[in-house]
Design an enzyme around this catalytic site. Structure first.
Site, PDB file in Angstrom:
ATOM      1  CD  GLU A 121      -2.848  -1.192   2.383  1.00  0.00           C
ATOM      2  OE1 GLU A 121      -2.793  -0.260   3.201  1.00  0.00           O
ATOM      3  OE2 GLU A 121      -3.666  -2.110   2.453  1.00  0.00           O
TER       4      GLU A 121
ATOM      5  CG  ASP B 139      -1.426  -0.425  -3.170  1.00  0.00           C
ATOM      6  OD1 ASP B 139      -2.402  -0.170  -2.429  1.00  0.00           O
ATOM      7  OD2 ASP B 139      -0.480   0.372  -3.316  1.00  0.00           O
TER       8      ASP B 139
ATOM      9  CD  GLU C 227      -3.889  -8.315   1.748  1.00  0.00           C
ATOM     10  OE1 GLU C 227      -4.818  -7.684   2.287  1.00  0.00           O
ATOM     11  OE2 GLU C 227      -2.719  -7.943   1.774  1.00  0.00           O
TER      12      GLU C 227
END
Ligand code: XIL
Length: 451
Positions: A224, A277, A353
Site C-alpha cells: 500500500e 496494493d 487477500e
C-alpha cells in the site's frame, strides 16, 4: 568473523536449537552464522498434509457437483483438497493467525494444511510484531509459521516488510525511546533523518529476509504505497515519504520503495519480491500509477518480480473493470523481460487477500443480517465469475497464486473493518461447513479458458 565471535555465534545457534525443541526431541530448527533459519523435518512430518485426504477422494466434476447437495466440513478426509483440483496450474492459499496452527488435531488447522498450498500470516509477520523496539526481534510466530508451511509442503509469503500501518513507531523517531506520538514528534521536529530511516529499514529487511532465505518463497516488500491519485501514500501513521524524501532528485518520492527493494535483493538475490496494493481492482488511476512507478524502478535496475492485487472485493463488484486493471499490470511483464533478460518470463501477478464483503446495496448500512442460502449462492456465482477471469491469466502464465484472506466467515477481518458487523466473506461457514463459494472455486478448475 573473529574466532571469538564464531564461538559465541555457534554457542548461540546451539542454544537456540535446543530452546526450540521440547526435551528429548530432535531439534527441528537452527540458525547458522549468517543468521539463516534452517529446518530439519522428518519425512513423516512432511506427509502431514497428504494424510488429511483419503485416497478415495474423487476430483471429477461429477463428484464435485454431487458434493454441492450434501454438507461437508473443512477437515473431512473424504473431501478433495481444494488446491489439488488445479493440478499445479496455480497455487490456492489462505491467510490465518498464528494461533490457528498450533494444534495439528484442530479441525481448522487440518483444513488449512489440507486445502491450500500457499500461506500468509494475517498479522504476525508484520514489523510491529517482529521488531517492536530497537534491538528487539520476536521471531517466534514467524518461525512457527514457516515451519508449518514447510510441513504442509506449501509456499509461504512474507507479508509484509514495509507498510504505513502495523509498523514500529520507533523507526521514525530521532530518539527511539521517545514515547510521544509520531504527530507530536513531527511537530517538535523530533523525527529521525532520512539517513537514519534508510539505515533502520535496511537493517530490518536485511535481517528478516536473510533469516527466512530458505523458508519464505515470496515477499511483499512494500504494501500500500500509493494513493488513489497515485502520488504516494500519505497515511497519518507513517512518515515514509516525508522523512526519506526524494533521495535521487528525480522528482518522485518513491525512494523508500527503492531502498526497501534494494535491501531485500541484496539479502537474497533469488527471492521473489513483490509490491502489494488494494483498490487497483477498480481504480484505473491507481493501477496506472503502480505501472508507472514499477516501470521507473525496473528501468533503474530494481527488479520487482510481481504485483499483488489484494482483492478485498464486494459481491456486486464489476469483473470487467477488474480484468482491465490486471491486464494493465500484466503489461509490466514486457518491461521486466527487457530490463532483466536473465529472468525472462518470471514476472507474476498474485491475488493476495481475496475476500468478499456481502453488505452491499440495501444491506450496506446494516451490521447484522442472517445470511440465506440465496445470498450464499449469489456469492458463489460472483466468486466463480472472478475465478474464471483469474484462470485466463493463470493459463497465460501471469497469475500464479490466489490467496483468501481468512479461513472462514468467523475468522475474517471484515467482521470488524470498516466497522463491527457480521459479514460472510469467505468459503467456509462459521460452523466450518463448506459454502457454495468453496465449490465454486473448485469448479473454476474445469472452466476452459481461451487460448
Ligand atoms: C489486516 C488484518 O487481517 C487485521 O487482523 C488487522 O487488524 C489489520 O490488517 N490489507 C493488508 C493486510 O495488506 O495486511 C490487512 O490485514 C488487510 C488489508
Amino acid at each position: 568473523m573473529s574466532t571469538f565471535k564464531r564461538i559465541i555465534s555457534a554457542a548461540l545457534a546451539a542454544a537456540l536449537a535446543l530452546s526450540l525443541c521440547s526435551c528429548g526431541e530432535k531439534p527441528t530448527r537452527s540458525v547458522d552464522e549468517q543468521g539463516v533459519l534452517h529446518l530439519d523435518l522428518e519425512e513423516t512430518e512432511v506427509s502431514y498434509k497428504d494424510s488429511l485426504t483419503d485416497d478415495s477422494a474423487d476430483y471429477s466434476q461429477e463428484a464435485l457437483e454431487k458434493m454441492k447437495s450434501e454438507t461437508h466440513y473443512i477437515e473431512d478426509s473424504d473431501v478433495p483438497a481444494l488446491y489439488k483440483y488445479f493440478d499445479g496450474r496455480v497455487r490456492i492459499g489462505v491467510a490465518f493467525g498464528a494461533n490457528q496452527i498450533t494444534d495439528p488435531e484442530d479441525r481448522n488447522t487440518k483444513g488449512i494444511a489440507k486445502h491450500y498450498n500457499i500461506y500468509s500470516l494475517g498479522n504476525e509477520f508484520k514489523p510491529d510484531c517482529i521488531n517492536p523496539a530497537e534491538g528487539v526481534y520476536n521471531f517466534e510466530h514467524a518461525d512457527n509459521f514457516v515451519e508449518f508451511g514447510a510441513k504442509a509442503g506449501a509456499y509461504v509469503r512474507g507479508h509484509t516488510l514495509l507498510w504505513h500501518s502495523q509498523i514500529p513507531q520507533w523507526w521514525f523517531k530521532a530518539d527511539p525511546a521517545d514515547t510521544r506520538s509520531l504527530a507530536d514528534c513531527a511537530a517538535a521536529d523530533a523525527l529521525c533523518t532520512s539517513e537514519v530511516l534508510q539505515e533502520r529499514i535496511t537493517k530490518y529487511i536485511t535481517d528478516v529476509v536473510t533469516r527466512y532465505k530458505d523458508t519464505v518463497q515470496v515477499w511483499d516488500v512494500c504494501n500500500e504505497v500509493l494513493n488513489a491519485d497515485g502520488i504516494r501514500r500519505i497515511a497519518d501513521d507513517s512518515y515514509w515519504a516525508d522523512i526519506m524524501g526524494d533521495i535521487d532528485g528525480d522528482g518522485y518520492y518513491d525512494d523508500y520503495v527503492e531502498v526497501a527493494f534494494r535491501a531485500a535483493r541484496a539479502a537474497d538475490e533469488d527471492a521473489f519480491l513483490m509490491i502489494n496494493d488494494f483498490n487497483m481492482e477498480w481504480q484505473g488511476s491507481k493501477t496506472k500509477a503502480m505501472y508507472d512507478m514499477i516501470e521507473r524502478l525496473m528501468r533503474k535496475g530494481v527488479r520487482v518480480d510481481g504485483v499483488g492485487f489484494q482483492s478485498h472485493i464486494s459481491v456486486d463488484c464489476d469483473v470487467a473493470t477488474y480484468r482491465r486493471n490486471i491486464e494493465k499490470i500484466a503489461g509490466l511483464a514486457e518491461v521486466y523481460d527487457e530490463c532483466f533478460p536473465e529472468h525472462k518470463g518470471e514476472f507474476r501477478i498474485q491475488i493476495t487477500e481475496l475476500d468478499m464483503n456481502m453488505f452491499v446495496g440495501s444491506l450496506a448500512e446494516k451490521s447484522f443480517y442472517k445470511w440465506t442460502d440465496e445470498d450464499f449462492k449469489r456469492q458463489a456465482i460472483k466468486y466463480k465469475e472472478l475465478m474464471d477471469m483469474f484462470m485466463e491469466f493463470v493459463d497465460r502464465d501471469l497469475i500464479d497464486a490466489i490467496i483468501f484472506w481468512g479461513t472462514d466467515d468467523e475468522n475474517s477481518w471484515l467482521n470488524s473493518t470498516p466497522k463491527l458487523r457480521r459479514n460472510a466473506a469467505l468459503l467456509v461457514d462459521r460452523d466450518f461447513s463448506l459454502k457454495p463459494a468453496f465449490y465454486a472455486i473448485a469448479e473454476a478448475a474445469f472452466t476452459k479458458t481461451e487460448e
